[in-house]
Scaffold this active site. Structure first.
Site, short mmCIF file in Angstrom:
data_model
loop_
_atom_site.label_atom_id
_atom_site.label_comp_id
_atom_site.label_asym_id
_atom_site.label_seq_id
_atom_site.Cartn_x
_atom_site.Cartn_y
_atom_site.Cartn_z
N ASN A 132 59.68 98.37 43.25
CA ASN A 132 60.26 99.70 43.04
C ASN A 132 61.37 99.91 44.07
OD1 ASN A 132 58.26 100.68 41.08
ND2 ASN A 132 56.85 100.44 42.81
N GLY B 210 51.47 103.07 56.16
CA GLY B 210 50.75 102.44 57.26
C GLY B 210 49.96 101.21 56.86
N GLU B 211 49.67 100.39 57.87
CA GLU B 211 48.79 99.23 57.72
C GLU B 211 47.42 99.67 58.22
OE1 GLU B 211 48.27 96.16 56.73
OE2 GLU B 211 46.56 95.80 58.03
N LEU C 185 50.16 89.85 49.43
CA LEU C 185 50.59 88.47 49.64
C LEU C 185 52.11 88.37 49.51
CD1 LEU C 185 49.54 85.59 50.13
CD2 LEU C 185 49.49 85.28 47.65
N ASN C 186 52.61 88.63 48.34
CA ASN C 186 54.06 88.73 48.07
C ASN C 186 54.86 87.43 48.18
OD1 ASN C 186 53.65 91.51 47.71
ND2 ASN C 186 53.74 91.80 49.92
N CYS D 191 54.58 102.19 44.71
CA CYS D 191 54.29 101.31 45.82
C CYS D 191 55.58 100.91 46.53
CB CYS D 191 53.59 100.05 45.33
SG CYS D 191 51.90 100.36 44.96
N CYS E 129 57.81 95.27 56.59
CA CYS E 129 58.01 94.51 55.34
C CYS E 129 59.36 94.93 54.75
CB CYS E 129 56.87 94.79 54.36
SG CYS E 129 55.25 94.43 55.06
N CYS F 87 55.07 102.82 59.93
CA CYS F 87 54.36 101.54 60.00
C CYS F 87 55.22 100.57 60.79
CB CYS F 87 54.13 101.00 58.58
SG CYS F 87 53.27 99.42 58.55
S1 SF4 Z 1 54.09 97.32 52.89
FE1 SF4 Z 1 52.45 98.29 54.02
S2 SF4 Z 1 52.28 97.03 55.89
FE2 SF4 Z 1 54.29 96.55 54.99
S3 SF4 Z 1 55.70 97.97 56.04
FE3 SF4 Z 1 55.02 98.95 54.12
S4 SF4 Z 1 53.30 100.25 54.76
FE4 SF4 Z 1 53.64 98.75 56.37
#
Ligand code: SF4
Length: 386
Positions: free
Chosen positions: A316, A183-184, A240-241, A359, A140, A136
């Protein structure tokens, strides 16, 4: 070899794609698309398309020889179409009081790997979490996949293949589906939309839209484009985070390009149905986004969005964590603050942490360096998407 209509027919039956004669991947086709392609490519063999499609989506196999057609016809089908499911690599299970969590690594035709996870969601319900990309590019900071960078997008058939492997090879029974693996999803918009058409096709896998959730980091262009599609019952959730720009930009580079006000506008405009409730995912990061003030900021962000459901996900830690996992008390306290702000909250019970299936823990940083050494994988495997 015999075929109705004699030798000229045989030639016609075998007259397969000239420009690109790789077989077309069946996992990426709705019944209507398969019928159209079969009629175009296999004038005498198109009648099999219903049976072929049933084999693929009800049994996870493609064996035209077993469908009662002549050898000429089955040969033509095999030359024109294929079902190449990814090879299952490591499968790891974790069992706790809430049920079994399983993670599987899938190796695609070009050697790239993705991961999918089966999560127990209570009352015998399970959710399959699938990938839309290898790696990805969103970066993040709390996410293992983000550390891989983007290796490539998955094709629609590769996305759908994950369901076929889960159901027919691993025997995983799942009720819901989330695009929350690697992935996004909206960064691979065309292929994800195609996959959704196949997954929801009434004559194929036939999953109801309301059982599917597309998760996005906040890809505004993708959200706007999704609004134009006819997926009125599909669920959408946004990661959102952080609900202030300074912190969100630090945690999620996407926020530097698309600040919260812009994301909020796109989400206000995204109303596929009257009772739509947006999922708002919030990964709780101790010491970073877990203060009383942060709960208030989330409420402010959500206020104009009509119906939302905040999913609180305790962080996590992966292989290079930016902080520690929150304690039970910290997570509960934050849930209380969100409730005080009037927000409906679901606290995600942490599952799969020990098998790196939780996650933010999907990803294979080693794979990336291996692929770099042995040149990048081809974007398409031996079969192709039509
Ligand atoms: S949280 Fe989702 S969008 Fe962000 S880097 Fe990880 S896989 Fe990609």
């Amino acid at each position: 070899l015999t075929a109705p209509g004699g030798r000229s027919s045989i030639r016609r039956v075998l007259a397969l794609p000239v420009a690109d004669d790789r077989p077309i991947a069946l996992a990426g086709l709705t019944r209507a698309a398969l019928k159209e392609l079969a009629e175009a490519r296999l004038p005498r063999g198109a009648g099999l398309h219903r049976k072929v499609q049933r084999q693929v989506f009800e049994e996870g196999r493609f064996e035209p020889e077993s469908l009662g057609a002549s050898e000429v016809v089955t040969t033509a089908w095999r030359r024109a179409f294929s079902l190449e499911l990814p090879a299952t690599g490591v499968v790891i299970n974790e069992t706790d009081a809430t049920g079994d969590t399983a993670k599987a690594t899938l190796r695609l035709a070009d050697g790239a790997e993705v991961e999918m996870v089966l999560l127990p969601m209570g009352r015998d319900r399970r959710t399959l979490c699938i990938s839309s990309q290898v790696g990805c590019k969103m970066g993040c900071t709390f996410c293992e996949t983000g550390r891989m960078g983007l290796i490539r997008h998955l094709r629609a058939d590769e996305i759908v293949s994950q369901l076929l492997v889960a159901r027919f090879q691993l025997g995983w029974d799942f009720r819901n589906l989330v695009f929350m693996g690697m992935g996004e999803a909206l960064d691979n918009f065309e292929q994800v939309i195609r996959a959704l058409h196949v997954i929801t096709d009434a004559s194929g896998l036939s999953m109801a839209q309301e059982r599917i959730t597309v998760c996005t980091v906040g890809n505004v262009e993708g959200i706007n484009r999704l609004a134009e599609q006819r997926f009125k019952r599909l669920n959408l959730s946004v990661s959102l985070n952080a609900a202030n720009d300074a912190l969100r930009s630090e945690l999620m580079p996407v926020n530097r390009r698309t600040p919260l006000a812009e994301l909020q506008q796109a989400l206000i405009a995204y109303r596929p149905r009257r009772n739509f409730a947006l999922g708002v995912n919030y990964c709780l990061l101790p010491g970073l986004n877990d203060q009383r003030e942060h709960a208030r900021q989330i409420a402010e962000f959500c206020a104009p969005l009509e119906r939302v459901m905040v999913n609180l996900i305790p962080f996590n830690p992966g292989t290079a964590p930016i902080t520690r996992a929150p304690t039970e008390e910290e997570a509960e306290r934050f849930v209380e603050w969100l409730r005080e702000e009037g927000l409906p909250v679901r606290r995600r019970v942490t599952k799969g942490r020990s098998v790196m299936a939780a996650c933010g823990q999907l990803g294979n940083v080693e794979l990336r360096s291996q692929l770099r050494k042995s040149s990048a994988p081809r974007p398409a495997g031996p079969s192709r998407s039509e």
